[in-house]
Design a protein around this motif. Structure first.
Motif, PDB file in Angstrom:
ATOM      1  N   ALA A  95       4.421 -28.475  34.254  1.00 28.14           N
ATOM      2  CA  ALA A  95       2.678 -29.701  35.275  1.00 28.14           C
ATOM      3  C   ALA A  95       2.654 -30.743  36.307  1.00 28.14           C
ATOM      4  O   ALA A  95       2.231 -31.106  36.974  1.00 28.14           O
ATOM      5  N   LEU A 110       3.168 -21.540  35.337  1.00 27.89           N
ATOM      6  CA  LEU A 110       2.297 -22.794  36.585  1.00 27.89           C
ATOM      7  C   LEU A 110       2.103 -21.525  37.221  1.00 27.89           C
ATOM      8  O   LEU A 110       2.708 -21.146  38.545  1.00 27.89           O
ATOM      9  N   VAL A 137      -1.368 -25.200  34.521  1.00 25.12           N
ATOM     10  CA  VAL A 137      -0.089 -24.621  33.202  1.00 25.12           C
ATOM     11  C   VAL A 137      -2.034 -23.234  32.633  1.00 25.12           C
ATOM     12  O   VAL A 137      -1.976 -23.767  31.891  1.00 25.12           O
ATOM     13  N   VAL A 188      -4.438 -31.448  38.064  1.00 26.43           N
ATOM     14  CA  VAL A 188      -3.540 -30.212  36.862  1.00 26.43           C
ATOM     15  C   VAL A 188      -4.776 -30.057  35.812  1.00 26.43           C
ATOM     16  O   VAL A 188      -5.492 -30.701  35.675  1.00 26.43           O
ATOM     17  N   ARG A 217      -2.638 -28.156  40.120  1.00 23.04           N
ATOM     18  CA  ARG A 217      -1.600 -27.139  39.246  1.00 23.04           C
ATOM     19  C   ARG A 217      -1.986 -26.815  38.196  1.00 23.04           C
ATOM     20  O   ARG A 217      -3.134 -27.552  37.326  1.00 23.04           O
TER      21      ARG A 217
END
Ligand SMILES: C[S@@+](CC[C@H](N)C(=O)[O-])C[C@H]1O[C@@H](n2cnc3c(N)ncnc32)[C@H](O)[C@@H]1O
Length: 207
Positions: A35, A202, A141, A110, A139
């Protein structure tokens, strides 16, 4: 028996033991590498449990985190306060449904979904919500246990799933199905623990 009340009750019941039993620190470290959160970025961690992930964040980030279960929230609040004091990161802890957070769209850099996508009642809603709150280029995850994409569920998964789903986690979710149709690009997917039973992936939010 997949109601929010039951989930709240059982995770509050598990909360005194959870932190001692569920470590995965190596996986959390790797998730953070993927991340790659940077100072000043905004990070969302829904279904954070007692908040073990918070130890692996870099300093100077702005975190919104939460959970559904009261017992988990109590531990999460205590841990977040300690880390906030030590690192200068900003940590906001709220009661939160990972499937519908009520947070503004495109407001995070994130999102971390660690052991949540296979636990919530509706895994697709959870992934859709994480995608909604991510800014373009942000991002995501995902760390969880997923069924293989390309073959039927094993007999063991089918037999164990009803009890496992009732008490812990679903064993029949496929990551590909959870993200189907969402504006996400998968940048990597790798085995994380127990010989690939747990995986890390990811994703990047498309523009
Ligand atoms: C297996 S634990 C994972 C905790 C933590 N993310 C970790 O990596 O250790 C699942 C957590 O999700 C929470 N949870 C279950 N359903 C939820 C929902 N709809 N919204 C938010 N949290 C939820 C539970 O209370 C529990 O703390």
């Amino acid at each position: 028996m997949s109601s929010p009340r039951w989930r709240r009750f059982r995770y509050t019941l598990y909360s005194p033991f959870y932190d001692g039993l569920v470590g995965f620190d190596g996986v959390r470290r790797r998730s953070m590498e993927l991340a790659a959160p940077r100072r000043g970025e905004r990070i969302l961690i829904p279904g954070a449990g007692p908040g073990r992930d918070l130890h692996f964040l870099p300093e100077g980030v702005e975190v919104v985190t939460g959970d559904l279960a009261d017992g988990m929230l109590r531990q999460l609040r205590r841990r977040a306060a300690r880390i906030e004091e030590r690192t200068g990161s900003v940590m906001q802890v709220v009661e939160m449904d990972a499937q519908a957070t009520g947070l503004p769209p495109a407001s995070f850099d994130v999102v971390l979904l660690h052991l949540v996508a296979a636990v919530v009642a509706d895994g697709r809603a959870c992934l859709a919500e994480a995608t909604r709150v991510l800014r373009p280029g942000g991002r995501l995850v995902v760390f969880d246990k997923f069924a293989p994409e390309d073959r039927p569920l094993s007999l063991l998964r089918r037999v164990a799933n009803p009890l496992s789903r009732l008490l812990f986690t679903s064993l029949d979710r496929r990551l590909g199905e959870l993200v189907e149709g969402l504006p996400l690009t998968m940048e990597c997917r790798e085995p994380a623990a127990l010989g690939g039973f747990f995986e890390l992936a990811l994703f990047r939010r498309q523009d």
